[in-house]
Design a protein around this motif. Structure first.
Motif, PDB file in Angstrom:
ATOM      1  N   GLN A  38       0.822  -1.195   0.000  1.00  0.00           N
ATOM      2  CA  GLN A  38       0.000   0.000   0.000  1.00  0.00           C
ATOM      3  C   GLN A  38       0.861   1.252   0.000  1.00  0.00           C
ATOM      4  O   GLN A  38       1.727   1.419   0.871  1.00  0.00           O
ATOM      5  CB  GLN A  38      -0.953   0.031   1.202  1.00  0.00           C
ATOM      6  CG  GLN A  38      -1.948   1.180   1.115  1.00  0.00           C
ATOM      7  CD  GLN A  38      -2.872   1.290   2.296  1.00  0.00           C
ATOM      8  OE1 GLN A  38      -2.537   0.934   3.415  1.00  0.00           O
ATOM      9  NE2 GLN A  38      -4.071   1.811   2.061  1.00  0.00           N
ATOM     10  N   VAL A  85       3.973   0.381   2.550  1.00  0.00           N
ATOM     11  CA  VAL A  85       3.638  -0.505   3.668  1.00  0.00           C
ATOM     12  C   VAL A  85       3.242  -1.860   3.087  1.00  0.00           C
ATOM     13  O   VAL A  85       2.484  -1.930   2.117  1.00  0.00           O
ATOM     14  CB  VAL A  85       2.488   0.062   4.520  1.00  0.00           C
ATOM     15  CG1 VAL A  85       2.151  -0.897   5.656  1.00  0.00           C
ATOM     16  CG2 VAL A  85       2.858   1.428   5.068  1.00  0.00           C
ATOM     17  N   TYR A  87       1.636  -5.626   3.869  1.00  0.00           N
ATOM     18  CA  TYR A  87       0.770  -6.336   4.798  1.00  0.00           C
ATOM     19  C   TYR A  87       0.765  -7.833   4.491  1.00  0.00           C
ATOM     20  O   TYR A  87       0.642  -8.235   3.331  1.00  0.00           O
ATOM     21  CB  TYR A  87      -0.680  -5.853   4.685  1.00  0.00           C
ATOM     22  CG  TYR A  87      -0.901  -4.411   5.040  1.00  0.00           C
ATOM     23  CD1 TYR A  87      -0.974  -3.438   4.041  1.00  0.00           C
ATOM     24  CD2 TYR A  87      -1.069  -4.007   6.362  1.00  0.00           C
ATOM     25  CE1 TYR A  87      -1.197  -2.113   4.358  1.00  0.00           C
ATOM     26  CE2 TYR A  87      -1.297  -2.679   6.679  1.00  0.00           C
ATOM     27  CZ  TYR A  87      -1.360  -1.739   5.675  1.00  0.00           C
ATOM     28  OH  TYR A  87      -1.577  -0.423   5.990  1.00  0.00           O
ATOM     29  N   PHE A 102      -6.449  -6.661   8.761  1.00  0.00           N
ATOM     30  CA  PHE A 102      -5.133  -6.113   8.470  1.00  0.00           C
ATOM     31  C   PHE A 102      -4.416  -5.790   9.776  1.00  0.00           C
ATOM     32  O   PHE A 102      -5.002  -5.207  10.689  1.00  0.00           O
ATOM     33  CB  PHE A 102      -5.262  -4.816   7.667  1.00  0.00           C
ATOM     34  CG  PHE A 102      -5.503  -5.014   6.195  1.00  0.00           C
ATOM     35  CD1 PHE A 102      -6.761  -5.342   5.722  1.00  0.00           C
ATOM     36  CD2 PHE A 102      -4.476  -4.862   5.282  1.00  0.00           C
ATOM     37  CE1 PHE A 102      -6.987  -5.523   4.369  1.00  0.00           C
ATOM     38  CE2 PHE A 102      -4.683  -5.036   3.925  1.00  0.00           C
ATOM     39  CZ  PHE A 102      -5.944  -5.364   3.469  1.00  0.00           C
ATOM     40  N   ALA A 104      -0.755  -3.956  11.364  1.00  0.00           N
ATOM     41  CA  ALA A 104      -0.147  -2.652  11.150  1.00  0.00           C
ATOM     42  C   ALA A 104       0.769  -2.644   9.920  1.00  0.00           C
ATOM     43  O   ALA A 104       1.102  -1.597   9.392  1.00  0.00           O
ATOM     44  CB  ALA A 104       0.645  -2.234  12.382  1.00  0.00           C
ATOM     45  N   GLY A 105       1.183  -3.838   9.480  1.00  0.00           N
ATOM     46  CA  GLY A 105       2.035  -3.911   8.301  1.00  0.00           C
ATOM     47  C   GLY A 105       3.478  -3.574   8.600  1.00  0.00           C
ATOM     48  O   GLY A 105       3.849  -3.200   9.724  1.00  0.00           O
ATOM     49  N   ARG A 107       6.476  -1.099   7.326  1.00  0.00           N
ATOM     50  CA  ARG A 107       6.777   0.087   6.519  1.00  0.00           C
ATOM     51  C   ARG A 107       8.194  -0.057   5.980  1.00  0.00           C
ATOM     52  O   ARG A 107       9.168   0.001   6.737  1.00  0.00           O
ATOM     53  CB  ARG A 107       6.645   1.336   7.387  1.00  0.00           C
ATOM     54  CG  ARG A 107       6.696   2.644   6.630  1.00  0.00           C
ATOM     55  CD  ARG A 107       6.344   3.809   7.553  1.00  0.00           C
ATOM     56  NE  ARG A 107       4.997   3.702   8.078  1.00  0.00           N
ATOM     57  CZ  ARG A 107       3.902   4.116   7.452  1.00  0.00           C
ATOM     58  NH1 ARG A 107       4.006   4.710   6.274  1.00  0.00           N
ATOM     59  NH2 ARG A 107       2.714   3.994   7.998  1.00  0.00           N
TER      60      ARG A 107
ATOM     61  N   GLN B  37      -9.944   3.392   6.231  1.00  0.00           N
ATOM     62  CA  GLN B  37      -8.619   3.638   6.794  1.00  0.00           C
ATOM     63  C   GLN B  37      -8.561   5.097   7.232  1.00  0.00           C
ATOM     64  O   GLN B  37      -8.535   6.011   6.401  1.00  0.00           O
ATOM     65  CB  GLN B  37      -7.522   3.332   5.780  1.00  0.00           C
ATOM     66  CG  GLN B  37      -6.118   3.427   6.361  1.00  0.00           C
ATOM     67  CD  GLN B  37      -5.058   2.964   5.373  1.00  0.00           C
ATOM     68  OE1 GLN B  37      -5.193   3.126   4.166  1.00  0.00           O
ATOM     69  NE2 GLN B  37      -3.980   2.367   5.881  1.00  0.00           N
ATOM     70  N   GLN B  41      -3.624   5.315  10.154  1.00  0.00           N
ATOM     71  CA  GLN B  41      -3.947   4.079  10.869  1.00  0.00           C
ATOM     72  C   GLN B  41      -4.061   2.905   9.895  1.00  0.00           C
ATOM     73  O   GLN B  41      -3.879   3.064   8.693  1.00  0.00           O
ATOM     74  CB  GLN B  41      -5.247   4.271  11.666  1.00  0.00           C
ATOM     75  CG  GLN B  41      -5.127   5.353  12.730  1.00  0.00           C
ATOM     76  CD  GLN B  41      -6.352   5.443  13.603  1.00  0.00           C
ATOM     77  OE1 GLN B  41      -7.102   4.474  13.756  1.00  0.00           O
ATOM     78  NE2 GLN B  41      -6.552   6.603  14.215  1.00  0.00           N
ATOM     79  N   LYS B  42      -4.363   1.743  10.437  1.00  0.00           N
ATOM     80  CA  LYS B  42      -4.395   0.565   9.581  1.00  0.00           C
ATOM     81  C   LYS B  42      -5.741   0.434   8.872  1.00  0.00           C
ATOM     82  O   LYS B  42      -6.719   1.109   9.194  1.00  0.00           O
ATOM     83  CB  LYS B  42      -4.105  -0.693  10.402  1.00  0.00           C
ATOM     84  CG  LYS B  42      -5.122  -0.994  11.465  1.00  0.00           C
ATOM     85  CD  LYS B  42      -4.682  -2.199  12.272  1.00  0.00           C
ATOM     86  CE  LYS B  42      -5.712  -2.568  13.306  1.00  0.00           C
ATOM     87  NZ  LYS B  42      -5.302  -3.693  14.149  1.00  0.00           N
ATOM     88  N   GLU B  44      -9.186  -1.089   8.108  1.00  0.00           N
ATOM     89  CA  GLU B  44     -10.158  -1.766   8.969  1.00  0.00           C
ATOM     90  C   GLU B  44     -11.296  -2.353   8.143  1.00  0.00           C
ATOM     91  O   GLU B  44     -11.899  -1.655   7.326  1.00  0.00           O
ATOM     92  CB  GLU B  44     -10.763  -0.781   9.980  1.00  0.00           C
ATOM     93  CG  GLU B  44      -9.750  -0.142  10.915  1.00  0.00           C
ATOM     94  CD  GLU B  44     -10.411   0.905  11.795  1.00  0.00           C
ATOM     95  OE1 GLU B  44     -10.549   0.647  13.012  1.00  0.00           O
ATOM     96  OE2 GLU B  44     -10.782   1.979  11.274  1.00  0.00           O
TER      97      GLU B  44
END
Lengths: 112, 111
Positions: A38, A85, A87, A102, A104-105, A107, B37, B41-42, B44
Motif C-alpha cells: 500500500q 507498507v 501487509y 489487516f 499494522a504492516g 513500513r 482507513q 492508521q491501519k 479496517e
C-alpha cells in the motif's frame, strides 16, 4: 482468524533484496497467505499469495516453510518506488464471508 | 486488466448528512467488501457481501451504515448520518476465488 506479526519497519537501499517475514503461529489448514502493498492514499495492491512451499511471480517471491507458521516475502533488487507498507494476511479463502483483518504492516523505506 | 473503480474520489460533507459511496467491482467477482482507513492508521474491515446479503460485518459497521448492490454492477456504502470520526479513506474490494482486489478509495471528509 490467524493473527499475524510483522516488523513495524525496515530500511533498505536501492538494488538490494528485501525479505520481510511474517509470523502466523495459529494458521489453520484452509488458510492462504496473501501479501499486499500500500502506497499513501491508495488502496492495497495484491502482490502474491501462497499456501505452501515457494511461489514466485514477476514482482516477488513468497517462501513458506513446511509448518506454515511463518512466511517470507522477498523483493528482489528494490527501487525507491518500492517504499510502501507491506501487509501479510492469513485467511480462509474458501468461505464467502472472509473477514479480512489487516495488521499494522511493515513500513519499508528504500534509500538511494 | 480489469480493476475495481470507486466514485467519487473525494467527498466533503457536513456532519449529520447522508453520503453514498459507490464502487464498481470487477465484473465476474461474486464477493464484495468495504474497508476504511483513518489517516495514519491501519486498514479496517467493515463488511463483506455475497449473494445479495451481508456475510460478515465488524463492530464498526453499526446501524448508520448500510450496503446495497442496486444493479448488476454497482456496490454502494451508505452512511446515514455522518460524524466527524467517519472522516477516512473508504476502500471497496471484490474477490475472485482466492484474492481480493482493492479500488483506489474515496476520501471522505466530514466537517
Amino acid at each position: 482468524l490467524a493473527k499475524t506479526t510483522q516488523p513495524i519497519s525496515m530500511d533498505s537501499y536501492e538494488g538490494q533484496e528485501v525479505n520481510i517475514t511474517c509470523s502466523h503461529n495459529n494458521i489453520a489448514t484452509n488458510d492462504y497467505i496473501t501479501w499486499y502493498q500500500q502506497f499513501p492514499s491508495q488502496g492495497p495492491r495484491f502482490i502474491i499469495q501462497g499456501y505452501k512451499t515457494k511461489v514466485t511471480n514477476e514482482v516477488a517471491s513468497l517462501f513458506i516453510p513446511a509448518d506454515r507458521k511463518s512466511s517470507t516475502l522477498s523483493l528482489p533488487r528494490v527501487s525507491l518506488s518500492d517504499t510502501a507498507v507491506y501487509y501479510c494476511l492469513v485467511g480462509d479463502m474458501d468461505t464467502g464471508g472472509f473477514k479480512t483483518i489487516f495488521g499494522a504492516g511493515t513500513r519499508l523505506f528504500v534509500k538511494a | 486488466e480489469p480493476e475495481v473503480t470507486q466514485t467519487p474520489s473525494h467527498q466533503v460533507t457536513q456532519m449529520g448528512q447522508e453520503v453514498i459511496l459507490r464502487c464498481v467491482p470487477i465484473s465476474n467477482h461474486l464477493y464484495f467488501y468495504w474497508y476504511r482507513q483513518i489517516l495514519g492508521q491501519k486498514v479496517e474491515f467493515l463488511v463483506s457481501f455475497y449473494n445479495n446479503e451481508i456475510s460478515e460485518k465488524s463492530e464498526i459497521f453499526d446501524d448508520q451504515f448500510s450496503v446495497e448492490r442496486p444493479d448488476g454492477s454497482n456496490f454502494t456504502l451508505k452512511i446515514r448520518s455522518t460524524k466527524l470520526e467517519d472522516s477516512a479513506m473508504y476502500f471497496c474490494a471484490s474477490r475472485d476465488e482466492n484474492t481480493q482486489y482493492f479500488g483506489p478509495g474515496t476520501r471522505l471528509t466530514v466537517l
